[in-house]
Design a protein around this motif. Structure first.
Motif, PDB file in Angstrom:
ATOM      1  N   ASP A 180       0.824  -1.208   0.000  1.00 35.75           N
ATOM      2  CA  ASP A 180       0.000   0.000   0.000  1.00 35.75           C
ATOM      3  C   ASP A 180       0.857   1.257   0.000  1.00 35.75           C
ATOM      4  O   ASP A 180       0.528   2.245  -0.664  1.00 35.75           O
ATOM      5  CB  ASP A 180      -0.947   0.015   1.206  1.00 35.75           C
ATOM      6  N   GLU A 181       1.958   1.211   0.760  1.00 37.26           N
ATOM      7  CA  GLU A 181       2.842   2.371   0.814  1.00 37.26           C
ATOM      8  C   GLU A 181       3.434   2.686  -0.560  1.00 37.26           C
ATOM      9  O   GLU A 181       3.539   3.865  -0.942  1.00 37.26           O
ATOM     10  CB  GLU A 181       3.976   2.132   1.812  1.00 37.26           C
ATOM     11  N   MET A 182       3.779   1.658  -1.312  1.00 38.10           N
ATOM     12  CA  MET A 182       4.345   1.881  -2.635  1.00 38.10           C
ATOM     13  C   MET A 182       3.286   2.399  -3.606  1.00 38.10           C
ATOM     14  O   MET A 182       3.553   3.312  -4.406  1.00 38.10           O
ATOM     15  CB  MET A 182       4.984   0.601  -3.175  1.00 38.10           C
ATOM     16  N   ILE A 183       2.096   1.840  -3.556  1.00 38.00           N
ATOM     17  CA  ILE A 183       1.026   2.341  -4.426  1.00 38.00           C
ATOM     18  C   ILE A 183       0.789   3.818  -4.157  1.00 38.00           C
ATOM     19  O   ILE A 183       0.702   4.640  -5.087  1.00 38.00           O
ATOM     20  CB  ILE A 183      -0.269   1.537  -4.211  1.00 38.00           C
ATOM     21  N   LEU A 214      11.471   6.313  -4.438  1.00 35.98           N
ATOM     22  CA  LEU A 214      10.214   6.128  -3.696  1.00 35.98           C
ATOM     23  C   LEU A 214      10.348   4.985  -2.700  1.00 35.98           C
ATOM     24  O   LEU A 214       9.836   5.069  -1.580  1.00 35.98           O
ATOM     25  CB  LEU A 214       9.070   5.863  -4.670  1.00 35.98           C
ATOM     26  N   ALA A 215      11.031   3.912  -3.114  1.00 38.03           N
ATOM     27  CA  ALA A 215      11.232   2.775  -2.206  1.00 38.03           C
ATOM     28  C   ALA A 215      12.002   3.207  -0.965  1.00 38.03           C
ATOM     29  O   ALA A 215      11.647   2.841   0.162  1.00 38.03           O
ATOM     30  CB  ALA A 215      11.969   1.651  -2.930  1.00 38.03           C
ATOM     31  N   ILE A 216      13.035   3.996  -1.174  1.00 39.62           N
ATOM     32  CA  ILE A 216      13.831   4.484  -0.042  1.00 39.62           C
ATOM     33  C   ILE A 216      12.968   5.351   0.873  1.00 39.62           C
ATOM     34  O   ILE A 216      13.045   5.259   2.104  1.00 39.62           O
ATOM     35  CB  ILE A 216      15.064   5.256  -0.552  1.00 39.62           C
ATOM     36  N   GLU A 217      12.121   6.189   0.263  1.00 43.93           N
ATOM     37  CA  GLU A 217      11.259   7.079   1.044  1.00 43.93           C
ATOM     38  C   GLU A 217      10.311   6.303   1.955  1.00 43.93           C
ATOM     39  O   GLU A 217       9.972   6.768   3.044  1.00 43.93           O
ATOM     40  CB  GLU A 217      10.447   7.976   0.107  1.00 43.93           C
ATOM     41  N   ILE A 218       9.885   5.118   1.518  1.00 46.82           N
ATOM     42  CA  ILE A 218       8.940   4.350   2.338  1.00 46.82           C
ATOM     43  C   ILE A 218       9.641   3.299   3.199  1.00 46.82           C
ATOM     44  O   ILE A 218       8.994   2.428   3.782  1.00 46.82           O
ATOM     45  CB  ILE A 218       7.840   3.692   1.482  1.00 46.82           C
ATOM     46  N   GLY A 219      10.974   3.384   3.274  1.00 47.22           N
ATOM     47  CA  GLY A 219      11.708   2.552   4.215  1.00 47.22           C
ATOM     48  C   GLY A 219      12.244   1.240   3.681  1.00 47.22           C
ATOM     49  O   GLY A 219      12.559   0.335   4.455  1.00 47.22           O
ATOM     50  N   ALA A 250       2.847   5.953  -2.831  1.00 47.67           N
ATOM     51  CA  ALA A 250       4.025   6.736  -3.214  1.00 47.67           C
ATOM     52  C   ALA A 250       4.066   6.965  -4.722  1.00 47.67           C
ATOM     53  O   ALA A 250       4.377   8.074  -5.185  1.00 47.67           O
ATOM     54  CB  ALA A 250       5.297   6.029  -2.746  1.00 47.67           C
ATOM     55  N   ILE A 251       3.768   5.935  -5.497  1.00 45.65           N
ATOM     56  CA  ILE A 251       3.764   6.071  -6.960  1.00 45.65           C
ATOM     57  C   ILE A 251       2.698   7.066  -7.389  1.00 45.65           C
ATOM     58  O   ILE A 251       2.943   7.956  -8.222  1.00 45.65           O
ATOM     59  CB  ILE A 251       3.540   4.712  -7.633  1.00 45.65           C
ATOM     60  N   GLN A 252       1.505   6.941  -6.849  1.00 44.81           N
ATOM     61  CA  GLN A 252       0.421   7.840  -7.245  1.00 44.81           C
ATOM     62  C   GLN A 252       0.708   9.274  -6.813  1.00 44.81           C
ATOM     63  O   GLN A 252       0.420  10.214  -7.563  1.00 44.81           O
ATOM     64  CB  GLN A 252      -0.900   7.341  -6.661  1.00 44.81           C
ATOM     65  N   ARG A 253       1.286   9.444  -5.624  1.00 42.52           N
ATOM     66  CA  ARG A 253       1.634  10.795  -5.174  1.00 42.52           C
ATOM     67  C   ARG A 253       2.681  11.405  -6.098  1.00 42.52           C
ATOM     68  O   ARG A 253       2.563  12.563  -6.531  1.00 42.52           O
ATOM     69  CB  ARG A 253       2.173  10.734  -3.748  1.00 42.52           C
ATOM     70  N   ALA A 254       3.731  10.627  -6.412  1.00 42.82           N
ATOM     71  CA  ALA A 254       4.811  11.131  -7.257  1.00 42.82           C
ATOM     72  C   ALA A 254       4.295  11.498  -8.647  1.00 42.82           C
ATOM     73  O   ALA A 254       4.623  12.569  -9.188  1.00 42.82           O
ATOM     74  CB  ALA A 254       5.923  10.082  -7.360  1.00 42.82           C
ATOM     75  N   TYR A 255       3.493  10.623  -9.216  1.00 40.91           N
ATOM     76  CA  TYR A 255       3.015  10.786 -10.589  1.00 40.91           C
ATOM     77  C   TYR A 255       1.984  11.903 -10.693  1.00 40.91           C
ATOM     78  O   TYR A 255       2.126  12.835 -11.499  1.00 40.91           O
ATOM     79  CB  TYR A 255       2.432   9.451 -11.039  1.00 40.91           C
ATOM     80  N   TYR A 256       0.961  11.820  -9.889  1.00 35.44           N
ATOM     81  CA  TYR A 256      -0.201  12.687 -10.073  1.00 35.44           C
ATOM     82  C   TYR A 256      -0.157  13.980  -9.273  1.00 35.44           C
ATOM     83  O   TYR A 256      -0.888  14.925  -9.592  1.00 35.44           O
ATOM     84  CB  TYR A 256      -1.474  11.919  -9.727  1.00 35.44           C
ATOM     85  N   GLN A 257       0.687  14.040  -8.244  1.00 35.03           N
ATOM     86  CA  GLN A 257       0.746  15.256  -7.431  1.00 35.03           C
ATOM     87  C   GLN A 257       2.072  15.994  -7.557  1.00 35.03           C
ATOM     88  O   GLN A 257       2.102  17.225  -7.473  1.00 35.03           O
ATOM     89  CB  GLN A 257       0.494  14.910  -5.956  1.00 35.03           C
ATOM     90  N   GLU A 258       3.164  15.254  -7.768  1.00 40.82           N
ATOM     91  CA  GLU A 258       4.493  15.867  -7.767  1.00 40.82           C
ATOM     92  C   GLU A 258       5.132  15.928  -9.152  1.00 40.82           C
ATOM     93  O   GLU A 258       6.275  16.376  -9.294  1.00 40.82           O
ATOM     94  CB  GLU A 258       5.402  15.105  -6.808  1.00 40.82           C
TER      95      GLU A 258
END
Length: 207
Positions: A105-108, A131-136, A110-118
């Motif tokens: 869930d954290e990766m999903i 993104l993987a590093i960001e979620i630990g 993160a991907i959606q935040r990066a793509y659609y918001q950032e």
């Protein structure tokens, strides 16, 4: 034995992004006798080619349609700041690799935040590693997993299951009772309608 509700999605599918908040609500309200199973459906195969301008314009217009229909907000700077590719398979593998670390869930998210918001591009492997590093998740291990035969086999398993469920669009929900499959109509911003379908099926097929 629990019955199964399959959620078939792609982390780079704009309609899946719009449905995410409804799906999160749905998961908290499902009966206890239903097991939720996420499958990545694979929207677009691996490609290093830039997305044609016409396709970029078409997809951006879909983002506007989704905004008008659901209220979901997109960062349209993506189309100016990135070089889009019609390629989502790597982000699907990233979700599977994160699932192996109990961070699906954290990766999903993160991907959606990066793509659609950032306005970042999850078609690029370096974006996914960050993104993987960001979620630990350890970045080096994640990169190795992302390109491993194990993750590819798990991904192909998801794709095969999607075909068995006869799903060809995302997002999709399919309820399985024994060997019978029951497609559930997706209703944006109306979790009650989705639950009503499931409840009606439950009463008719005696879960």
């Amino acid at each position: 034995m629990k019955n199964k509700l399959y959620y078939i999605h792609d982390p780079m599918c704009s309609w899946c992004y719009a449905f995410k908040k409804d799906y999160d609500k749905l998961k908290t309200r499902l009966p206890n006798n239903i097991e939720i199973i996420n499958l990545v459906g694979g929207l677009a195969k691996d490609s290093n080619e830039d997305m044609p301008k016409e396709m970029q314009e078409k997809l951006e217009s879909i983002w506007y349609d989704i905004e008008n229909m659901t209220g979901t907000k997109f960062n349209h700077n993506f189309w100016k700041e990135c070089k889009p590719r019609r390629s989502t398979y790597m982000s699907c593998r990233a979700v599977i690799a994160a699932k192996e670390e109990n961070k699906e869930d954290e990766m999903i998210n993160a991907i959606q935040r990066a793509y659609y918001q950032e306005a970042k591009n999850p078609s690029n492997q370096d974006t996914l590693i960050k993104l993987a590093i960001e979620i630990g998740i350890d970045g080096e291990k994640f990169e190795n997993d992302l390109n491993s035969e194990k993750i590819e086999l798990l991904f192909q398993k998801d794709l095969q299951k999607r075909k068995e469920l006869k799903v060809f669009s995302f997002p999709s929900l399919v309820l399985q009772y024994k060997k019978e499959l029951y497609p559930i109509n997706i209703k944006f911003n109306d979790v009650d309608k989705i639950l009503e379908q499931i409840d009606n099926l439950s009463s008719n097929i005696y879960f």
